[in-house]
Scaffold this active site. Structure first.
Site: not given
Ligand code: NAD
Ligand code: MG
Length: 288
Positions: A193, A180
């Site tokens: 985080y 991130s």
């Molecule tokens: P999202 O909620 O769509 O995806 C996260 C997924 O993690 C969920 O779909 C869920 O099924 C899975 N998850 C959570 N806990 C879990 C567990 N205990 N076991 C198995 N699966 C689990 O949200 P996203 O934003 O697409 O997140 C994906 C990645 O992107 C994450 O690592 C997040 O930190 C990172 N990220 C997101 C952003 C943002 O702004 N959305 C920015 C930087 C990084």
């Protein structure tokens, strides 16, 4: 640190519980576009954690469009996962395995990988993308339970899944980890985080050095603010309604704008690159 402008409302308030559900979001995130695939991942077997929704869904669909079969590990969001699988199977005619598992537990990681390899026999690409966050104003408000959960889902699972997948990797395999922008510039209200995301950067660099002799590349992606279920399920409404407006581009990204970085890092186009990060973040210069 840049702050979003709460006066600039671009999304409606829409509180959700964790894990967030994509089908309930307003507007729903954009996970595919009309661009054609180029067979860059023909017949590859790819595993994507958190591939049901958000960034992981867009990556899963982009991989299928490039000719790959995909296994999605997700927590419990069956409806989101089914929708992703339907696009992969019906639109792109590729296989999609759906594996619900709580990857904060080592045994669940092992079981998930054994279910996948029973079908796929080997693994070409592992995308460690699942993640959680629990924003808090002060370090004194971070509970030990949430601290441990954040590290278990975001970091420990990468160790457990790589360990379980390694025997099934061949030369040319790729591991791609989701970090991130908060790893690089910090985040006042996401202390634990951002620490996990920094750990993912260091782990990616170290693992790339460790696996280079096996012909396995390890890279990562460090997104900025992306419109996904993580956002309305973790942040208070004030942050959600103006989400992403603080970037140099003055808007959040869509998952479909992040997925091409993962295609590049999984394909031979990046075959001279390992231990590196790509920064789809709306123009914030972070270096590294
Ligand atoms: P999202 O909620 O769509 O995806 C996260 C997924 O993690 C969920 O779909 C869920 O099924 C899975 N998850 C959570 N806990 C879990 C567990 N205990 N076991 C198995 N699966 C689990 O949200 P996203 O934003 O697409 O997140 C994906 C990645 O992107 C994450 O690592 C997040 O930190 C990172 N990220 C997101 C952003 C943002 O702004 N959305 C920015 C930087 C990084
Ligand atoms: Mg989800």
């Amino acid at each position: 640190m840049q702050k979003s402008n709460p006066k600039k409302k671009i999304f409606p308030a829409q509180p959700q519980n964790r894990p967030g559900l994509e089908f309930k979001m307003k507007p729903e995130p954009v996970y595919d576009d009309l661009s054609p695939g180029a067979n860059k991942l023909a017949n590859k077997k790819c595993v994507i954690t958190g591939g049901d929704s958000g960034i992981g869904r867009a990556v899963a669909i982009a991989y299928a469009k490039e000719g790959a079969d995909v296994a999605i590990i997700y927590l419990s969001e069956d409806k989101d996962a089914e929708e992703t699988a339907e696009v992969i199977r019906e639109k792109y005619k590729r296989e999609c395995l759906l594996i619900p598992a709580d990857i904060s537990k080592e045994a669940a990681c092992k079981t998930a990988v054994s279910k996948i390899t029973r079908k796929f026999k080997h693994i070409d690409v592992l995308v460690n993308n699942a993640g959680v966050h629990y924003p808090e104003e002060s370090i004194t408000e971070i509970t030990t339970a949430n601290l441990q959960k954040t590290f278990a889902v975001n970091v420990y699972s990468i160790f457990w899944l790589v360990k379980a997948c390694l025997p099934y990797f061949k030369k040319g395999g790729c591991i791609i980890n989701t970090s991130s922008v908060t790893a690089y510039r910090g985040s006042a209200n996401l202390l634990d985080y951002s620490a996990t995301k920094g750990a993912i950067v260091s782990l990616t660099r170290s693992l790339s050095a460790n696996l280079i002799s096996k012909g396995i590349r390890v890279n990562g992606v460090a997104p900025g603010p992306i419109w996904t279920p993580l956002i309305p399920s973790s942040f208070e409404s004030k942050k959600v309604t103006s989400f992403g407006t603080e970037t140099p581009m003055k808007r959040p990204g869509q998952p479909v704008e992040v997925a091409p970085s993962y295609v590049f890092l999984a394909s031979d186009d990046s075959k001279y690159i390992t231990g590196q990060f790509i920064h789809p973040n709306g123009g914030e210069i972070v270096n590294g």
